[in-house]
Structure formats: structure tokens, C-alpha cells
Scaffold this motif. Structure first.
Motif, PDB file in Angstrom:
ATOM      1  N   LEU A  55       0.836  -1.199   0.000  1.00 48.56           N
ATOM      2  CA  LEU A  55       0.000   0.000   0.000  1.00 48.56           C
ATOM      3  C   LEU A  55       0.873   1.251   0.000  1.00 48.56           C
ATOM      4  O   LEU A  55       1.959   1.265   0.578  1.00 48.56           O
ATOM      5  CB  LEU A  55      -0.905   0.023   1.238  1.00 48.56           C
ATOM      6  N   THR A  59      -1.692   5.392   3.725  1.00 46.59           N
ATOM      7  CA  THR A  59      -3.003   5.075   3.157  1.00 46.59           C
ATOM      8  C   THR A  59      -4.075   5.061   4.240  1.00 46.59           C
ATOM      9  O   THR A  59      -3.858   4.521   5.337  1.00 46.59           O
ATOM     10  CB  THR A  59      -2.971   3.693   2.476  1.00 46.59           C
ATOM     11  N   LEU A  61      -6.867   3.183   5.404  1.00 48.92           N
ATOM     12  CA  LEU A  61      -7.340   1.817   5.200  1.00 48.92           C
ATOM     13  C   LEU A  61      -8.643   1.623   5.966  1.00 48.92           C
ATOM     14  O   LEU A  61      -8.662   1.475   7.176  1.00 48.92           O
ATOM     15  CB  LEU A  61      -6.282   0.817   5.692  1.00 48.92           C
ATOM     16  N   SER A  82      -0.457  -5.238   6.430  1.00 44.79           N
ATOM     17  CA  SER A  82      -0.534  -3.838   6.010  1.00 44.79           C
ATOM     18  C   SER A  82       0.615  -3.043   6.614  1.00 44.79           C
ATOM     19  O   SER A  82       1.076  -3.345   7.718  1.00 44.79           O
ATOM     20  CB  SER A  82      -1.871  -3.227   6.446  1.00 44.79           C
TER      21      SER A  82
END
Length: 254
Positions: A55, A59, A61, A82
Motif C-alpha cells: 500500500l 493510506t 485503510l 498492512s
């Protein structure tokens, strides 16, 4: 003004229905199918790892899901892979249950857990499937509007610094898209609020102040960040309300 990537991840049928209806240009939408994961867990987990480990920096999320065990297993898998700098937010559907007094064990993985007990849709004498369908349309529009407010210049501005100030630190919250302020049962429960108001060009600023004073009555800490955007095609008023508070306890589960 800096822009951020917003990734909306719909986990399971309920989450996917919402994400598929988010109409904002510029967001990234992904759906996760628990059935496919159960059939081929190793292969599906590898696909999740490959996607979420790459990512972009910082980001947003957003994970949207109903509170089911298999969905939470996928939530853990996504968060495990992540980046640490991702801004992790949950929007969980808890039909007929208020999450505010029962912090789930997985909530510490998120900056804020927004929840929706769906009472606005389940109170009518309609089938559960129809209620979920109506809720999906409404929630998707809510996220589309939030992105629009953040990415577009407002008359009185809400920006990402305001959003960070509101969501950081571990909170529970709700988000609503309204045409009037009607939070009778919420009085004194929520502490802080981010309020976006969409109005026509001829809407008086006094009207916006009246809306904000109503929220001042509701919020325990009287802490409001607000913004106004005008649109010549709008008739009346539209209010996006994001209300949060710190968790009350450190245990429990869904």
C-alpha cells in the motif's frame, strides 16, 4: 493541500455491498470473499499479503464488515500484512447492538472503530435483506460525501489535520448522513464531533450556526470541528456527522 489514498475494503457480503456503491472518484475499492478464503485459505492469504503489503505511504485503510468470526479472521490477516504507517479505521455492522459499551479485543488495531447498529433501517417492518440493502446505499453515500469534503475546498474548511485530530488515539464512533439533527438518545454519549454541512448558495450562515449549536447540546466535551460547502444545485441542507469518544473499557468481545 496533500491528498491521501483512501482504500475501502468490503469484507463479506455486507461489506462488499457498501464498498461497491461508493461513488467517489479517486478512491480504491476492494472486496474480500470469505467463501473463496475458506476454499483455498493458503492461496487467498497469499493474495491478501501481496496486495496489502504494498500500500502507498499513509493510506487510509477502511475495513467494512459485519461482526462475524470469519470476517474478523480476514481482518486480522489484512492488518498483519498492512504497512505500519497505514491509518487503520473500521466500520462494523452490529445489527440491533450498540458497540459503544463493549470494546472488542480487536479494536486496539484501529485508530477508531465506527459502528452501525442499523436501527434506522431495522425499525421498519421489512425483511432483513431489504434493510441491509437500504443501509448499504446510505452508508456508501456517507463515505462518498466524506471523501468529497476532505478532497475539495470548503467555504469553511475541514481538512486532514482536523480528521486526524478527531480519529487518533483509539476511539469508538458513529457516522451519519442527515437532513436534520435528531440524536435524542445520543445526548451526552459522544465527546467530539466533525460536522460537514452541504447547502445551497442562498443558505444563511446563521442556519449553519444553529445546526452546530444543536450538536453542542449533544456532545459531552463540546468539541466540534466543522465545515460548510455550497452547491447551487442543493435544496435544503445535508449534514455529515462523525461523532467519537474514547472506549469505556478494555475488555469484552463481539
Amino acid at each position: 493541500m496533500r491528498s491521501f489514498t483512501h482504500l475501502f475494503v468490503g469484507i463479506g457480503n455486507a461489506g462488499a455491498r457498501i464498498v461497491d456503491r461508493i461513488s467517489a472518484d479517486g478512491v480504491v475499492r476492494v472486496t474480500i470473499n470469505p467463501g473463496h478464503y475458506l476454499l483455498r485459505p493458503g492461496r487467498y492469504a497469499e493474495r491478501i499479503r501481496d496486495f496489502f503489503s504494498h500500500l502507498p505511504e499513509d493510506t487510509f485503510l477502511w475495513l467494512l464488515f459485519e461482526d462475524k468470526e470469519i470476517n474478523l479472521e480476514l481482518v486480522d490477516l489484512i492488518l498483519e500484512h498492512s504497512p505500519s504507517d497505514a491509518i487503520k479505521l473500521a466500520y462494523v455492522l452490529t445489527p440491533r447492538r450498540e458497540l459503544i459499551h463493549e470494546k472488542p479485543v480487536w479494536a486496539d488495531n484501529f485508530e477508531t472503530v465506527f459502528y452501525d447498529s442499523l436501527w434506522d433501517f431495522l425499525s421498519e417492518d421489512i425483511p432483513l435483506g431489504v434493510a441491509f440493502e437500504r443501509a448499504s446505499v446510505s452508508i456508501a453515500e456517507l463515505f462518498s460525501r466524506l471523501y468529497y469534503y476532505l478532497e475539495n475546498q470548503m467555504l469553511v474548511n475541514i481538512d486532514y489535520a482536523d480528521l486526524f485530530n478527531m480519529i487518533r488515539g483509539g476511539n469508538v464512533g458513529i457516522m451519519r448522513l442527515l437532513d436534520r439533527v435528531d440524536f435524542s438518545w445520543h445526548w451526552g454519549i459522544w465527546e467530539r464531533g466533525l460536522i460537514g454541512i452541504l447547502v445551497g448558495n442562498d443558505f444563511p450562515l446563521k442556519g449553519a450556526h444553529e445546526i452546530l449549536s444543536r450538536f453542542q447540546e449533544i456532545l459531552a466535551e463540546k468539541d466540534i470541528i466543522w465545515g460548510v460547502v455550497t452547491d447551487e444545485n442543493v435544496r435544503g441542507v445535508e449534514i455529515l456527522a462523525l461523532l467519537v469518544k474514547g472506549w469505556e473499557n478494555e475488555g469484552g468481545s463481539l
